[in-house]
Design a protein around this motif. Structure first.
Motif, PDB file in Angstrom:
ATOM      1  N   GLY A 177     -14.780  -2.147   9.013  1.00 52.58           N
ATOM      2  CA  GLY A 177     -15.492  -2.980   8.040  1.00 52.58           C
ATOM      3  C   GLY A 177     -15.328  -2.536   6.597  1.00 52.58           C
ATOM      4  N   ALA A 178     -14.467  -1.542   6.335  1.00 51.03           N
ATOM      5  CA  ALA A 178     -14.225  -1.142   4.942  1.00 51.03           C
ATOM      6  C   ALA A 178     -13.633  -2.323   4.187  1.00 51.03           C
ATOM      7  N   LYS A 179     -13.870  -2.351   2.879  1.00 55.61           N
ATOM      8  CA  LYS A 179     -13.372  -3.491   2.114  1.00 55.61           C
ATOM      9  C   LYS A 179     -11.833  -3.475   2.058  1.00 55.61           C
ATOM     10  N   TYR A 180     -11.289  -2.308   1.776  1.00 53.67           N
ATOM     11  CA  TYR A 180      -9.834  -2.217   1.626  1.00 53.67           C
ATOM     12  C   TYR A 180      -9.213  -1.374   2.727  1.00 53.67           C
ATOM     13  N   PHE A 181      -8.091  -1.856   3.240  1.00 55.72           N
ATOM     14  CA  PHE A 181      -7.271  -1.085   4.169  1.00 55.72           C
ATOM     15  C   PHE A 181      -6.061  -0.631   3.367  1.00 55.72           C
ATOM     16  N   TYR A 182      -5.825   0.665   3.302  1.00 54.06           N
ATOM     17  CA  TYR A 182      -4.720   1.143   2.476  1.00 54.06           C
ATOM     18  C   TYR A 182      -3.513   1.472   3.348  1.00 54.06           C
ATOM     19  N   GLY A 183      -2.393   0.757   3.088  1.00 54.96           N
ATOM     20  CA  GLY A 183      -1.141   1.026   3.797  1.00 54.96           C
ATOM     21  C   GLY A 183      -0.162   1.652   2.831  1.00 54.96           C
ATOM     22  N   PHE A 184       0.602   2.656   3.295  1.00 55.81           N
ATOM     23  CA  PHE A 184       1.482   3.348   2.352  1.00 55.81           C
ATOM     24  C   PHE A 184       2.824   3.666   2.985  1.00 55.81           C
ATOM     25  N   ASN A 185       3.520   4.604   2.375  1.00 53.18           N
ATOM     26  CA  ASN A 185       4.885   4.908   2.763  1.00 53.18           C
ATOM     27  C   ASN A 185       4.890   6.286   3.410  1.00 53.18           C
ATOM     28  N   ALA A 186       5.646   6.435   4.491  1.00 53.37           N
ATOM     29  CA  ALA A 186       5.668   7.716   5.208  1.00 53.37           C
ATOM     30  C   ALA A 186       6.113   8.857   4.305  1.00 53.37           C
ATOM     31  N   ARG A 187       6.864   8.540   3.273  1.00 50.72           N
ATOM     32  CA  ARG A 187       7.248   9.608   2.341  1.00 50.72           C
ATOM     33  C   ARG A 187       6.032  10.252   1.706  1.00 50.72           C
TER      34      ARG A 187
ATOM     35  N   ILE B 223     -14.411   3.198  -4.566  1.00 51.68           N
ATOM     36  CA  ILE B 223     -14.234   1.983  -3.771  1.00 51.68           C
ATOM     37  C   ILE B 223     -14.401   2.258  -2.280  1.00 51.68           C
ATOM     38  N   ASP B 224     -14.646   1.187  -1.586  1.00 52.83           N
ATOM     39  CA  ASP B 224     -14.866   1.260  -0.141  1.00 52.83           C
ATOM     40  C   ASP B 224     -13.557   0.950   0.559  1.00 52.83           C
TER      41      ASP B 224
ATOM     42  N   CYS C  81     -11.118  -5.119   8.124  1.00 51.47           N
ATOM     43  CA  CYS C  81     -11.213  -4.951   6.674  1.00 51.47           C
ATOM     44  C   CYS C  81     -11.027  -6.300   5.968  1.00 51.47           C
ATOM     45  N   GLU C  82     -11.292  -6.270   4.643  1.00 52.26           N
ATOM     46  CA  GLU C  82     -11.175  -7.527   3.880  1.00 52.26           C
ATOM     47  C   GLU C  82      -9.786  -7.733   3.287  1.00 52.26           C
TER      48      GLU C  82
ATOM     49  N   PRO D   1      -5.730 -11.372   2.878  1.00 52.22           N
ATOM     50  CA  PRO D   1      -5.053 -11.083   1.617  1.00 52.22           C
ATOM     51  C   PRO D   1      -4.338  -9.735   1.631  1.00 52.22           C
ATOM     52  N   ILE D   2      -3.098  -9.742   1.165  1.00 52.80           N
ATOM     53  CA  ILE D   2      -2.347  -8.495   1.013  1.00 52.80           C
ATOM     54  C   ILE D   2      -2.081  -8.332  -0.467  1.00 52.80           C
ATOM     55  N   ARG D   3      -2.542  -7.225  -1.044  1.00 51.80           N
ATOM     56  CA  ARG D   3      -2.418  -7.050  -2.483  1.00 51.80           C
ATOM     57  C   ARG D   3      -1.711  -5.761  -2.827  1.00 51.80           C
ATOM     58  N   HIS D   4      -1.078  -5.805  -3.995  1.00 52.42           N
ATOM     59  CA  HIS D   4      -0.387  -4.621  -4.481  1.00 52.42           C
ATOM     60  C   HIS D   4      -1.412  -3.682  -5.100  1.00 52.42           C
ATOM     61  N   ILE D   5      -1.202  -2.398  -4.929  1.00 54.53           N
ATOM     62  CA  ILE D   5      -2.202  -1.430  -5.402  1.00 54.53           C
ATOM     63  C   ILE D   5      -2.465  -1.577  -6.902  1.00 54.53           C
TER      64      ILE D   5
END
Lengths: 1463, 408
Positions: B159-169, B190-191, B230-231, B259-263
């Motif tokens: 239920g967090a607002k943002y799900f953060y996806g990143f790069n394995a590097r 931020i949540d 997440c939202e 929604p998918i947004r750029h950081i």
């Protein structure tokens, strides 16, 4: 009804009116002409566009049976074909067309500068303007576009844009007057207004708002420099009603101002010893010097307002008494009582109410403050108190406010100035107690706040923080937290919250009849401008009340949003410029005294600042034009109207819009100033354009040395949903390049970037060749990617592109022209919706298949670019075709509504001594301001044979014409001379007057003393006057030699001969018969139908065979049409109206007009193994064998384009072959997708919507390979295989196709009979053997000889749809002759003296109109054919021919006259 | 040049190529040359002209098309056809053709990365243990740095607002970068959450064109997002990760759209609403910004990074051209993972080097890991010019200016 008055609408109207119909020509703009007047030269003849159009403008404008309705748009239609009712909405012009003489004085006076849309915004015009110099109606129009945002935002509705514009012109006095018309305190308001106008100003969206308030002050400062002599407005005649106003503040005095001007007796009662209210006693001297308030109060007294000071309501005067003594009472007592805080210690004498403090100072009482002053509050009064305290010598001044900077209500600049003067702000602090120290105030205890939730005012409410009490040592406190009205003496009057008087918000009436209230007394403390607005509103209510009118009707509070001018979209073109700020005294100096902080704005700077005004609403209603107009033609209150017209048919010709190139950001248009559109470039080239024909760059005025044209901007672009070709851009770009080169004496590098060069029209290919070969225009085949600023010089433009070889190149140019395409305008789309006709996917009204002009609603036709992008000749052709179609529909009604003009019989003046009347025009001040007209009039009186000489304000006005007619009769004049303006526009008018006065029109002489004297010698009045005398003298001498010219009239045989029974001829015959005329159709072959018999399917899938059969059957069965198959024309005699044609079998046909529709023939190729290998066929042959096994079984099919066309000896484009091949290729590919279909071409010329077919073919997999004429495809036979080799230009590799079938797009060649018919009907052929029209642009179906027309391929190669259109066009044109019972000669014709004629045939050979013939060993000139050009007269070796009215004697007399005086 | 024989042409070829893509988008090509002029590299080395390549397809030159090195040279940057009047998309055609490749024959080690990603759940083959240890380490570092012993990275927070996806590097090589980002998140309060299961937003199958691989990599990430409820999905700076998530979602995701947004869009929002405070006086160098094609041209994010940069950088200068008209760094389309084409990559990069030099920038913000590697290579290859400017991520530069909130 014809909608749209471009060239299509004008041509249609003229043809209709000439064939016996009454026409309403409805035009959206203020003048007829459309796009054509904007163009410089026209292709392919390089004629001046305006020059060739201008006669048509005059003709359409003056035609008795054409009613031009400008600024009009149809908004509804009912009924059906033959009986429509069209509702037309007409916008007000604000100029009376009958009174306006087009002199332009109003335009000169107008201060507004608006973008000149006619010049594509490259320069500006006034808000009152004429679209272009030659415009018809020759009258100005006012451009009003709602209410400007500044004016709408002003509570009192002061015309801010108006006075700003007047300031711009340096008309400060008039600017002040305009303000004073609305409010009585311009000087005060110019200093202390909260200026909502500036918040609303659209300039603020660009950079900063215009400093409107200071401009108002500048106007007032200027006017009051000589206050004694300011021009006050005139009051209405006195009335007996009296009005009492209680309170001499801004509200009360504003009401008094309005009421006294309406003639009422007004007495103002004021409690204080001074008038002006808060302006006088509330606002400190350093912001608003009292002298200005006193001066403006004084002006009111000069207007007749009585002000009684020291009369306080309830003390000195009683409301009851006022109500008895006056017819109405306005309570405007203001809100002068400070509100107590209710905090302990407030009773200490050092705790004062801010308003009291300020008032006492203003009344010159002695008021002192200590060293440490706290002001409580955050409004403007608080700032006034604080800054006054500083000036009174306080060391520390604090403003204590309970919220934060965010919520503070004082004006930003007030806060800034206070801080500059050392005032400190204690925010989030509420007073808790005033602490005494030794009996005097010693400190302020306050509690700190934090902000809570928003309260009722929408601002976050302060919430005290417990335990945060703080003490601030102070010795004086000024409380400025609000004021309320004093309710003393109000008796029964209803009061509301905070002691305010209750009044109706709109009318300001109280519950008591005749008693009104307004200003702070009603609203609580508000602004000066709102108080004055209330005063004005109350005055309006009182006026209505006293006149027994409803007080509320038609009134609103504020301006409805839809009445406000919307912001424009092109603000990015406005040059950024900071606002001019008036000088301000330095903070250190100004805190020492009460001198005005803000200094006056220098007039020059004020004018400069006013320049920044964007003139949002166009007309500023400053009324300068009204003052300038000497013929009283301008009426700013002119209403619009909605009219209903009954018409039988509607022709839609609304034209097009150029594509908005801003949408394609990569071309830099709108961002890079030297990137222009092609239409802008036309205006740049035009002699009447913004640069007077000098080729300059808009960015910096420099002459370009290199220009690039970029084609297909907004055309052939799916991405922007413009998948079609705009048809005209290739040709206009080539023309612009050629003309630009001619404009550049030092040489110009002209390069055109294109994909396919589409020069498919008649004569176009040759023009293209000449541009390349003779003019050296460069052609680069590449769709460029982007335009960027130059590398070293950013004003230049860099293009990176892939060239024809695939190399990447960089090239810089000085200028880029975007060849913008044509699109349907939003107005045209709206029109189509109104007319309930369908549009295609691009919003064009693509005509119904094989109709040329039809829509899907019977009785409504289309012509011009709205029917699909097309050039001028095709537009004109289509207009005449629409007339042909409408004529067929309305044949029965012909002649029922038109009116002819009958004149009284002409008086025989033969043998009379010349009696000349001279009329000299003042043209308002156009002539009179330079030429001494009375002197010229006097002078003319002394000239020989002159019996009368008169001047007049406008000789062309109705009353002056009546006067002229009377003067002719009274003085028995037999010659008339008018000295005024251009004969081009006015001669016809005066000649009609002569005819009304029983004189022959040729007894009239005109001389142009406006253009040739007052305009060109503006600065030399004496010389101009002397020259005017010379010109008048010449005219008088010449007039004396004038003789009447009689017109010749012949009857008309109401039958047509059509030569050629192909589709064009059949259509023409069908259309003429439909119009009720007898037709003779002669066809060489035994069958009707021509080449179309060999075609199966049209480009849009039309079933040609069945359509042709229908047409042939209809024509054959038509009783009005006689068909002569297997016949040829053998002999011709006669002329227009009365031809006699003899057929081969000696039958004779009498006819009034002739239409040549002889068609063309296919070229028989001798290239590409044609005739040597059965697998090589022509497209026409392929059409007949599509179902043949040779076709159905073919694996690889190759089309070769331009076989015999665009070749030496046949240098024209055959126009139809690209579409024909693409269509067939598409079908072959669709039939078998596995088949290879190749089209080998030079340029694919699928113009207009045919482009869709080309795209479809590519998508289907047809392979297009371009070849160069130098490296044509090679077709060979090897081992029985048919091999085609062509080089693929993209890969640079040869492509070898093993073909089963090769189809050649063979040229169209003219019919072999053309040369013979050319001799018989004495009509010319062009170099290619096609018939040559009278004018390539504007007379595309006419021959120079009247009564002979052409249609179809006889004119030039064209497709079936175009043949049909031209067939109808020829019929439409022919009807203009056949509709008449008699034809009259032009007045001025050549005549032969047979005794001098040697029958040398010079005239016969030279005359383009075939007028001279030889009979009895001498020439005679057929008057009906003669156009009066004078060529024969000039060339006749024996001077046997003279042109009437232009004979030697007259000119010798004229020259004699010139030198008479000199001797 | 060799003659093209009609007998060798396959009239059905373009139909087949069209079938590789959802939208039939190239056969209406006018061969007008706009793409040749638009491609930044059509004149850098041979076999690099999009018009010629498309022409071969449209003629039906099947064999020559598959032999054309253009397929792997093309950086798929989409600049050539951004405004193609016929709406052709060369990059889409290239990807479609790459997708027909035998996976064993794909150049470089592109397919290796893909295969490892499918197996390990991330493109750097980081083990679960290593991943969790890295996160622990970052947490410890941040506790110290922030002086907040309570600090914890919100892992798997439903239920967090943002799900953060990143790069394995960010885990394997540049853990400090992830630490920086998390510090910014902390400062803004931020949540958000990070998954311990699926967290790598990248997808190299974007370049190989193998759609089965693409889905095998990305669908589990979207499923993880959905599981956590997440939202918004926030993607790290990396351009290809962002494009993979956005384009992939549009193309392959069957579940509910989110929604998918750029950081940088999120960071700008946080700066604007005052959650994130940056000191405008810290970064005084001349700074420019490189637009990754995947972020700017293809997914429309180019205004937010500039607004963000201008909010705290004193001397910000733009390259010319920029935004949706930018030049690719030269390593797009998987270029970094195809070492056999390094010489060409170097040559292409020169255009970018010149562009940076013209700005006079001392620092280049290079948001994308792939572009970053290319930029670092360019510093080595062109030491006298480009070598003088420093390449950083946006978050690192922001960290320099970050004003941490005072603890209550």
């Amino acid at each position: 009804m014809v909608v749209g008055a471009g060239i299509a609408g004008i041509q249609a109207s003229l043809d209709l009116a000439e064939s016996g119909y009454f026409v309403y020509l409805v035009e959206r703009t203020s003048a007829i002409g459309g796009t054509m007047p904007m163009l410089d030269k026209t292709f392919p003849t390089n004629d001046c566009s305006m020059c060739i159009l201008s006669p048509k403008l005059v003709e359409a404008g003056r035609h008795r049976n054409i009613k031009v309705i400008t600024l009009a748009e149809p908004v509804g239609i009912s009924g059906e074909a033959g009986d429509f009712k069209v509702t037309v909405k007409v916008q007000p012009r604000y100029v009376d067309v009958d009174k306006c003489k087009g002199c332009g004085d109003c335009g000169q006076a107008c201060p507004v500068t608006a973008p000149n849309e006619f010049n594509q915004g490259l320069n500006t015009r006034g808000a009152v303007f004429k679209r272009y110099a030659q415009a018809f109606p020759n009258a100005f129009a006012v451009d009003k576009n709602g209410l400007s945002p500044c004016r709408a935002a002003c509570p009192a509705g002061v015309n801010a844009q108006g006075y700003v514009q007047l300031v711009k012109k340096g008309e400060f006095q008039k600017a002040w007057q305009l303000v004073y018309d609305t409010i009585p305190f311009p000087a005060a308001c110019g200093r202390v207004c909260v200026h909502p106008c500036q918040e609303a100003c659209y300039r603020g969206r660009v950079d900063e708002p215009v400093n409107i308030m200071y401009l108002k002050r500048a106007a007032a400062d200027f006017a009051y420099a000589d206050a004694e002599n300011v021009r006050l407005p005139e009051a209405a005649p006195p009335r007996r009603e009296k009005v009492a106003v209680v309170g001499a503040g801004p509200a009360g005095l504003a009401a008094a101002h309005k009421l006294v001007l309406k003639g009422y007796g007004v007495t103002v009662f004021e409690a204080l010893p001074v008038a002006g209210g808060m302006l006088r006693v509330g606002i400190p001297e350093y912001r608003l010097p009292k002298k200005w308030v006193d001066l403006e109060v004084g002006l009111l007294e000069r207007l007749g307002v009585t002000i009684k000071l020291n009369h306080k309501l309830g003390r000195d005067i009683q409301l009851e008494n006022l109500r008895q003594d006056y017819d109405a009472v306005f309570l405007a007592v203001g809100a002068h009582q400070g509100i107590r805080l209710g905090v302990p210690g407030e009773e200490l004498p050092q705790v004062m109410q801010g308003v009291d403090f300020l008032r006492r100072l203003a009344l010159a009482e002695k008021v002192e403050v200590g060293q440490r002053v706290a002001v409580i509050g955050g409004g403007n009064t608080a700032m006034d108190c604080a800054r006054t305290a500083v000036r009174l010598g306080a060391e520390k001044v604090y403003v204590v406010y309970r919220r934060t900077e965010e919520e503070i209500t004082a004006a930003r600049e007030e806060i800034r100035e206070a801080v500059e003067e050392g005032v400190e702000f204690v925010m989030l602090a509420s007073p808790a107690a005033f602490l005494a120290q030794g009996g005097r105030l010693g400190a302020l205890r306050y509690v700190k706040n934090r902000l809570g939730e928003p309260d009722a005012s929408g601002r976050r409410a302060p919430v005290p923080i417990p335990g945060s009490e703080t003490e601030l040592p102070v010795d004086t406190v000024l409380v400025a937290t609000g004021q309320r009205p004093d309710s003393e003496g109000l008796g029964e009057v209803a009061l509301g919250r905070g002691n305010t008087i209750v009044a109706d918000p709109l009318t300001l009436a109280t519950d008591v009849p005749g008693l009104f209230a307004g200003g702070d007394a009603v609203t609580g403390p508000k602004t000066v401008i709102e108080a004055m607005a209330a005063g004005n509103r109350a005055a309006a209510s009182i006026d209505r009340y006293l006149n027994g009118l409803d007080m509320a009707q038609g009134r609103t509070l504020g301006v409805p949003a839809e009445d406000v001018t919307p912001p424009r979209t092109d603000y990015d073109r406005v040059v950024r410029e900071k606002a001019v700020v008036p000088p301000e005294a330095e903070a250190n100096l100004r805190r020492k005294d009460f001198g005005e902080v803000t200094g006056p704005l220098d007039p020059a700077l004020a004018m400069q600042e006013a320049q920044r005004c964007l003139s949002c609403s166009g007309c500023a209603e400053c009324l300068e034009c009204v003052r300038a107009c000497t013929s009283d033609a301008i009426d700013h209150a002119m209403p619009g109207e909605t009219i209903e017209l009954k018409v039988g048919s509607v022709i839609l010709a609304p034209g097009f819009s150029p594509y908005d190139a801003k949408a394609l950001e990569y071309y830099g248009y709108g961002r890079l100033p030297n990137v222009v559109t092609s239409l802008e470039f036309e205006r740049i080239l035009s002699a009447s354009g913004p640069y007077a024909g000098h080729l300059k760059r808009p960015g910096d005025g420099r002459e370009p040395a290199s220009i690039a044209w970029i084609q297909c901007v907004g055309s052939r672009n799916r991405r922007v949903e413009h998948g079609y070709c705009s048809s005209v851009c290739c040709m206009y770009a080539v023309k612009e390049a050629v003309i630009a080169k001619e404009h550049s004496p030092r040489g110009l590098d002209a390069t055109i970037f294109f994909m396919d060069m589409r020069t498919f029209g008649k004569g176009f290919e040759k023009y293209y060749n000449r541009a390349r070969e003779e003019y050296g225009v460069n052609f680069v085949r590449s769709r460029i990617f982007e335009v960027r600023p130059g590398v070293d010089d950013p004003s230049r433009l860099m293009i990176r592109y892939g060239d024809e070889e695939g190399q990447v190149r960089y090239q810089e140019f000085d200028m880029v022209v975007l060849s913008v395409g044509l699109e349907a305008s939003p107005e045209a789309v709206r029109l189509a919706q109104t007319m309930e006709v369908s549009l295609n996917r691009y919003n064009f009204l693509d005509p119904a298949p094989l109709s040329g002009v039809g829509t899907d609603r019977p009785g409504i036709y289309v012509a011009g670019a709205f029917a699909g992008p097309r050039d001028i000749p095709e537009t004109v052709m289509q207009a005449s075709a629409a007339v042909g179609a409408a004529g067929s529909l309305l044949a029965e009604a012909r002649g029922s509504l038109v009116t002819g003009r009958t004149f009284p019989p002409e008086r025989d003046v033969a043998g009379e001594e010349p009696r000349i009347g001279v009329f000299v025009c003042n043209c308002g001040i156009n002539i009179a301001s330079v030429v001494d007209v009375p002197e010229v009039v006097d002078y003319a009186r002394g000239l020989p044979n002159v019996v009368l000489s008169q001047g007049s304000l406008y000789t062309c006005s109705q009353d002056a014409l009546v006067n002229m007619k009377n003067a002719i009769a009274e003085n028995n004049l037999n010659r008339v001379v008018v000295a005024s303006c251009s004969p081009r526009t006015h001669r016809g008018l005066f000649q009609e007057t002569l005819r009304e006065a029983n004189l022959n029109a040729e007894l009239f002489e005109m001389t142009n003393i406006r253009d040739q004297c007052s305009w060109v010698h503006q600065a030399e009045h004496e010389k101009a006057t002397a020259k005017a005398k010379d010109l008048v003298r010449m005219a008088v001498y010449k007039a004396a030699t004038r003789a009447p010219v009689r017109k010749v009239s012949v009857s008309v045989t109401k039958a047509a001969l059509v030569v050629g029974g192909g589709v064009a001829g059949l259509t023409a015959a069908d259309c003429l018969s439909g119009q009720g005329f007898e037709v003779h159709l002669v066809e060489r072959e035994d069958r009707l139908g021509g080449l179309a018999r060999r075609l199966s399917e049209g480009p849009r899938g039309e079933d040609i065979r069945s359509r042709l059969r229908e047409l042939v059957d209809r024509v054959t069965a038509d009783p009005r049409i006689t068909v002569y198959t297997g016949s040829e024309v053998a002999g011709v005699s006669g002329y227009v109206g009365n031809f006699v044609t003899t057929l081969g079998d000696s039958r004779t046909i009498k006819h009034g007009v002739t239409i040549l529709a002889t068609g063309g023939e296919p070229y028989t190729p001798n290239e590409y193994l044609y005739g040597q290998d059965a697998r090589v066929v022509t497209n026409l042959e392929l059409d007949g064998m599509m179902d043949d096994a040779r076709v159905t079984g073919a694996r690889n099919v190759v089309f070769i384009q331009c076989v015999g066309s665009r070749e030496p000896g046949r240098p024209y484009c055959s126009r139809v072959c690209c579409t024909s091949s693409v269509k067939k290729a598409l079908r072959l590919k669709k039939d078998d997708p596995a088949r290879g279909v190749f089209v080998l071409y030079r340029d694919i010329r699928t113009y207009g919507f045919l482009e869709e077919l080309y795209e479809e073919a590519r998508r289907a997999g047809v392979i297009f390979v371009r070849y160069e004429p130098e490296a044509k495809p090679v077709v060979e036979k090897a081992d029985g295989r048919l091999l085609v080799t062509v080089r693929d230009p993209i890969l640079g590799q040869d492509l070898l196709i093993e073909a089963d079938l090769v189809s050649l797009a063979a040229a169209i060649v003219p019919a072999p009979d053309n040369a013979r018919l050319s001799g018989l009907y004495k009509v010319p052929l062009n170099e290619d053997g096609f018939f040559l029209e009278a004018h390539m642009k504007l007379r595309p179906v006419d021959f120079a000889s009247d009564g002979v027309y052409m249609a179809g391929v006889a004119h030039a190669p064209k497709n079936l749809e175009e043949n049909i259109a031209q067939g109808k066009a020829a019929a439409g044109r022919a009807a203009t002759i056949l509709a008449k019972d008699h034809l009259e000669s032009h007045g001025v014709v050549a005549v032969v003296d047979p005794t001098k004629c040697a029958a040398c045939l010079t005239c016969v050979r030279l005359c383009p109109f075939n007028a001279p013939r030889i009979a009895n060993y001498a020439a005679s000139i057929e008057a009906v054919l003669c156009q009066g050009c004078g060529t024969c007269a000039g060339e006749c070796p024996n001077k046997a021919i003279t042109l009437q009215s232009y004979n030697d004697r007259m000119y010798v007399a004229s020259v004699d006259g010139l030198f008479e005086q000199a001797q | 040049m060799e003659t093209i024989l009609s007998s060798q042409l396959n009239p059905g070829f373009r139909e087949r190529v069209a079938g590789l893509m959802k939208n039939y988008d190239f056969s209406q090509c006018l061969a007008c040359g706009m793409c040749t002029g638009g491609c930044p590299y059509s004149d850098i080395h041979e076999n690099n002209d999009p018009r010629k390549f498309l022409r071969k397809i449209n003629l039906g030159m099947e064999k020559e098309v598959f032999e054309d090195p253009f397929i792997w040279y093309c950086t798929m940057c989409e600049r050539c056809t951004i405004e193609c009047p016929m709406e052709v998309n060369v990059a889409a055609v290239v990807r479609g053709l790459r997708g027909t490749w035998d996976k064993d024959k794909i150049p470089g080690y592109l397919q290796t990365i893909v295969t490892e990603h499918i197996a390990s759940g991330n493109q750097m083959n980081v083990s679960q243990e290593d991943y969790e240890e890295t996160l622990d380490w970052i947490q410890d570092e941040l506790r110290e740095e922030l002086g907040d012993p309570e600090y914890t990275i919100p892992l798997n927070k439903e239920g967090a607002k943002y799900f953060y996806g990143f790069n394995a590097r960010d885990v394997k090589i540049y853990a400090n970068e992830l630490q920086t980002t998390l510090k910014l998140f902390y400062a803004a309060g931020i949540d958000y959450t990070i998954s311990t299961k699926r967290w790598d937003a990248t997808n190299v199958a974007l370049f190989t064109g193998q759609n089965d691989d693409f889905q095998a990599i990305s669908v589990p990430v979207w499923e993880e997002f959905t599981r956590l409820g997440c939202e918004q999905f926030i993607v790290t700076e990396c351009g290809h990760a962002f494009r993979s998530m956005r384009w992939g979602q549009r193309t392959f995701w069957k579940g509910e759209m989110f929604p998918i947004r750029h950081i940088m869009e999120l960071l700008l929002e946080l700066v604007k609403d005052g959650s994130l405070k940056l000191d405008p006086n810290v970064v005084t160098e001349v700074v420019t910004y490189h637009d990754p094609c995947n972020t700017a041209r293809k997914e429309g994010v180019w205004q937010a990074p500039r607004e963000l940069a201008r909010s705290f950088i004193k001397n910000f200068v733009d390259m010319n051209p920029n935004g949706r008209w930018n030049y690719c760094c030269g390593a797009g389309g998987g270029g970094m993972a195809m070492p056999e084409f390094n010489e060409k990559r170097k040559a292409k990069g020169k255009r970018k080097v010149d562009q940076v030099m013209a700005t006079g920038a001392e620092i280049v913000i290079v948001p994308c890991h792939n572009c970053m590697d290319q930029f670092n290579d360019l510093n080595k290859w062109y030491p006298d010019t480009k070598g003088k400017s420093k390449n950083v991520h946006m978050c690192s530069l922001m960290e320099r200016a970050l004003i941490l909130p005072v603890k209550n």
